[in-house]
Each structure stands twice: as C-alpha cells, then as structure tokens.
Design a protein around this motif. Structure first.
Motif, PDB file in Angstrom:
ATOM      1  N   GLN A 179      -6.904  13.478  -1.929  1.00  0.00           N
ATOM      2  CA  GLN A 179      -5.659  13.634  -1.182  1.00  0.00           C
ATOM      3  C   GLN A 179      -4.659  12.528  -1.489  1.00  0.00           C
ATOM      4  N   ALA A 180      -4.824  11.839  -2.602  1.00  0.00           N
ATOM      5  CA  ALA A 180      -3.914  10.747  -2.964  1.00  0.00           C
ATOM      6  C   ALA A 180      -2.487  11.270  -3.110  1.00  0.00           C
ATOM      7  N   PRO A 229       0.799  -1.236   0.000  1.00  0.00           N
ATOM      8  CA  PRO A 229       0.000   0.000   0.000  1.00  0.00           C
ATOM      9  C   PRO A 229       0.827   1.278   0.000  1.00  0.00           C
ATOM     10  N   ALA A 230       2.083   1.225   0.459  1.00  0.00           N
ATOM     11  CA  ALA A 230       2.921   2.425   0.518  1.00  0.00           C
ATOM     12  C   ALA A 230       3.524   2.784  -0.831  1.00  0.00           C
ATOM     13  N   LEU A 231       3.366   1.923  -1.839  1.00  0.00           N
ATOM     14  CA  LEU A 231       4.049   2.138  -3.122  1.00  0.00           C
ATOM     15  C   LEU A 231       3.733   3.488  -3.769  1.00  0.00           C
ATOM     16  N   PRO A 232       2.469   3.921  -3.861  1.00  0.00           N
ATOM     17  CA  PRO A 232       2.210   5.245  -4.450  1.00  0.00           C
ATOM     18  C   PRO A 232       2.932   6.366  -3.708  1.00  0.00           C
ATOM     19  N   SER A 233       3.012   6.285  -2.390  1.00  0.00           N
ATOM     20  CA  SER A 233       3.711   7.318  -1.615  1.00  0.00           C
ATOM     21  C   SER A 233       5.212   7.291  -1.903  1.00  0.00           C
ATOM     22  N   MET A 245      -7.317   2.694 -10.059  1.00  0.00           N
ATOM     23  CA  MET A 245      -6.585   3.630 -10.915  1.00  0.00           C
ATOM     24  C   MET A 245      -7.181   5.030 -10.818  1.00  0.00           C
ATOM     25  N   GLY A 246      -8.504   5.101 -10.696  1.00  0.00           N
ATOM     26  CA  GLY A 246      -9.147   6.403 -10.602  1.00  0.00           C
ATOM     27  C   GLY A 246      -8.810   7.142  -9.322  1.00  0.00           C
ATOM     28  N   SER A 247      -8.457   6.386  -8.273  1.00  0.00           N
ATOM     29  CA  SER A 247      -8.134   7.017  -6.999  1.00  0.00           C
ATOM     30  C   SER A 247      -6.676   7.435  -6.885  1.00  0.00           C
TER      31      SER A 247
END
Length: 493
Positions: free
Chosen positions: A161-162, A121-125, A154-156
């Motif tokens: 605040q993504a 879950p931390a990958l986008p950050s 993908m939309g999120s």
C-alpha cells in the motif's frame, strides 16, 4: 544517449535509464533505482545526469531543514534560477522541481533517498500527489529518479500500500557484475584465478577501484599473498567491509543474531532447522532475522526443486561469506596483525566452506544463462534439489538442476541433472549417481527422456570420462564456465 567510455559494461542498465529519460511523455515520470552499496549506482547516475544535462543531488544524513537548503542550492546551480521564496518543506521543493523542467526531458536524480525519507516520512506521499492528477507533474518533463542502497527501504517504496505503488515508470536494481563480467573488470584472464578472486570479493565494482586501488593478484601464485595484503590486512578498507554492510542496514537493530544467522549459513547450515540449532534459537525465532536479511538482499531463499515447501538459504555477498567463515572467529588475531597465521590455519576451511558452495552457485549461474544447445532446450528454472532413495536409505543431493518450462497437462521436463565439485577430479562414479537420481525422478513422474547429465569440476575429469562418446553428457570445466559449455565428445573439459 551514448554510454560514456569510462562506465564499464552496464549496457542494459544504461539503455534502460536512457530510454526512461528521453521518452516522449507530456508529464513527469518517476523511476526507482536501488541496489546494495558499492555497486556503482551513484557512478552510473552521475554519468547519466552529466550526459543528459540533468541534475544530480546526493543526499546526506541531515535534518529536513538542512536537506532542503542543500537541495535548493543544487537546483540553483543547475537551473541558474533562484526560487522566489525559500522552500518551507518538501511540498514546495517537489512542486518547484516539476515546474522548472518543462522545456525538454531532464533527468533529476535524488541519490540516497532513504536519508531524506527518514527525516521526512511524508516525502513519498508528496511525490505521489504531485505526480497525480492536478499535481505539478502534469505538463512537466522532469524524469525524477530516486536512488538508494538501503534495500529494505527502497524495496518498500513500490510495494503493498505504499504511496508510490503504481507510479513508477522504471524500477531498476543494479546488481553486482556477473562472474564473467567481474573477471573482465579485474583484468584477469586465468579462469581459476578469476573464480578465486570472485569467491572473496564477488562482482562489486568498488572493491577493485576504491578499496584495493586496483591491486589484482599477479597470477595464481600471488593469490594467497593478495588475500593477505587486501581482505586480511587490518589496514585495508576491505578488512572491515563485511561488518559495515550489516551496520548500514537500518532494519538490522541487533547485529549479534544476524551475524550468527549468517555464520550458520556460511558454515553449511542452510535450512531453517539447522540455522536455528546453530544459533541456539527456536525455528520461529529466526524467521524475522531471515526475512530481514532477505529484504536487505544479503541472503537468498532458494527452493528445493524436487521437494515442495523445502528451501535452502544462501549468502549473496561473497565477502560476507568469507568474513563469517574465515575472519569472524579469528578477529582478535587478525586485529593483532597475525593474518599469515590465520590464513594458513583457515585455508582448508576456505576450500570447504567458501570455495565449494561458491563453485556450485557459479555452476547454477552458468546453467541459467546457457544457450539451448547445451542442455537441449532453453533453461526455464535452475536450482538444486534433493532426491530420496528409499532403497539405499539415503538422499541424493543434486547441485545443478535445470528444468524446462512447465507445459500444461504434461509432466515437468528435466533438462539436466548436474554434480559440481571444487578441487575433485570427476569420473564415472559421479555420472552413476546422477543416473540413479534420474531413475528415481522418472518413477516420480518427471519427464527424463532427454535429461542431460552434467559434471562441473575445477580439477578436470578422468581420461575415461573425457573419452566417453555419449550425447547425454556435458563436461564443464573452468574454461567452459567462462566461455560456454558443450556436449561430451565436443568438449575437452
């Protein structure tokens, strides 16, 4: 970069991806590519990576540790360089990628990104941090493209605040082929046959190449047989595809209510209250399923252009409509191989619940892309609407409403009011209905001085209507749908 010959159409998508990869920017760039499954995203991005000398990595459902090993192996094969230390986590992997590509702009495609994000879950950050000031993306020429088919995920990525909001230099949704592009892709030149096929499989590329192995109907007389040997054939991959489309969406936890909502829409219950009644739920209980289906791009909410706050729902995937209207209630019979019996019994249902609404949607698509000479100006907004007729104590449904752009301190101009009929010859009675709606809208304050009346029909028009010499009437038959529309008198319908 020139688009490879084996990639059909997708000119705009290729141009956007090419420009993103080769842009002169002395730091790493992020692009997000999404779209429903089977639209050819992976095919397109693999071609992009190959043509640009970039890296393509297709993720799988796996633990973080295994995904890191697979990603490291792909990097080694591409760069011919072995990392000094194995990746401990995605912090190591992303920073290593950005440091590796500093000589020239290089596409780095990570496909099925939602698989990785679910396990990590931390990958986008992590990506966001490395793209920011002080991150390894500074001075890198990597063009990182994250791709996925789970539309809710993908939309999120770039919303609210993504972490990645504001970081992407490219956001692309790969859509199904339009009805015209789909006809070319299937190699069908008969407009009626092309539209019938589109009513079943839409514009999804994989359904032709992978699911039916290029089996296209050989003329109108072969359409029913084609339906029986493909979508209604229990041995065909297309047979269960509509069910899988829902099962693949991680946001859908209870398929039963979602299938019931889709069945309601497919059978003509397109407003919130009617959907609730069909499913046996209260209106507030179906808000969440409707929102989820909309986020998954399986339905679209289309506002009533004449009644503020009113909207109708439409299924965006024709195969889902076909499944819910034709297959679902006869599933046991179809699994027993009784497809001939089912199709014979449901052919009238197909014409009413599948073909009719689909034809209306195609007519709106035609109107949205029409040139200025069709309706007298460039369409700014296209949809449908309901006009109340107090004198007649009735409501007039307008299938195709074309509005001009809103001008300040001026009433909204209605470019066209249209009626669409599948399988019905249209005549002066249909035009009179549109004229009545025009008069009512004029009284409501709309500008109808140049409104064009449009009749859309798959069965043609009466001799009297075709002979009508008036500049405010457009006749659109199947030939015009696939080539363009003209004013009455100039068009043979």
């Amino acid at each position: 970069m020139d688009k490879p010959a084996h990639v059909f159409d997708r000119m705009q998508e290729w141009a956007g991806l090419s420009a993103f990869v080769v842009r002169e920017q002395p730091r790493a760039a992020l692009g997000v590519v999404s779209g429903r499954r089977r639209q050819g995203k992976s095919f397109l991005l693999e071609a992009l990576a190959r043509e640009s000398g970039g890296l393509y990595f297709g993720a799988t459902e796996a633990t973080e540790a295994e995904s890191l090993r697979l990603f490291s192996d792909a990097l080694v094969r591409h760069t011919k360089a072995v990392p000094e230390h194995p990746f401990r986590d995605w912090n190591d992997a992303i920073s290593y990628v950005f440091r590796q590509y500093r000589d020239r702009p290089t596409a780095v495609v990570i496909d099925e990104f939602p698989f990785l994000a679910r396990a990590s879950p931390a990958l986008p950050s992590i990506v966001q941090r490395e793209l920011g000031p002080g991150g390894s993306g500074q001075g890198s020429l990597a063009r990182l493209l994250l791709c996925g088919s789970t539309m809710s995920v993908m939309g999120s990525l770039l919303s609210g605040q993504a972490p990645l909001r504001g970081r992407a230099g490219l956001e692309m949704i790969v859509q199904p082929f339009s009805y015209r592009e789909a006809a070319q892709f299937w190699g069908i030149t008969d407009p009626r046959l092309a539209l019938l096929v589109h009513m079943v499989v839409g514009g999804t590329p994989a359904y032709r190449e992978e699911f039916v192995a290029g089996d296209a109907p050989d003329g109108l007389a072969d359409f029913d047989a084609w339906v029986l040997r493909t979508v209604l054939n229990r041995q065909s991959p297309l047979f269960r595809e509509a069910r899988y489309l829902l099962a693949e969406e991680s946001a859908i936890r209870d398929p039963a209510i979602y299938h019931s909502v889709l069945a309601a829409i497919a059978t003509g219950n397109t407003v919130n209250g009617a959907i609730a009644n069909y499913t046996g739920r209260k209106p507030d209980q179906i808000v969440h399923p409707l929102n989820v289906l909309e986020d998954c791009a399986l339905i679209a909410k289309e506002p009533d252009l004449f009644r503020s706050g009113r909207a109708r729902y439409r299924i965006t995937e024709p195969l889902v409509t076909f499944y819910e209207a034709i297959m679902r209630r006869h599933w046991a019979e179809l699994e027993r191989g009784r497809n001939h019996t089912v199709w014979e019994a449901t052919r009238p249902t197909f014409d009413k619940q599948v073909a009719g609404p689909h034809f209306e949607a195609i007519c709106r698509e035609f109107a949205a892309s029409a040139e200025a000479d069709v309706y007298g100006d460039v369409p700014a907004e296209v949809g449908s609407g309901v006009v109340s007729d107090p004198a007649g104590r009735s409501q007039i449904e307008i299938d195709v409403v074309v509005l001009a752009a809103q001008e300040s301190n001026a009433p909204r101009r209605i470019l066209s009011l249209g009626e669409a009929k599948w399988g019905e010859v249209m005549g002066h009675g249909h035009v009179r209905k549109l004229e009545r709606a025009r008069d009512l809208l004029t009284a409501k304050g709309y500008d109808t001085t140049a409104t064009v009346f449009a009749c859309y029909s798959s069965a043609g028009f009466t001799v009297e209507l075709r002979a009508e010499e008036r500049g405010d009437l457009v006749l659109v038959g199947l030939d015009q749908l696939y080539s363009g529309g003209e004013r009455a008198g100039d068009s043979a319908g």
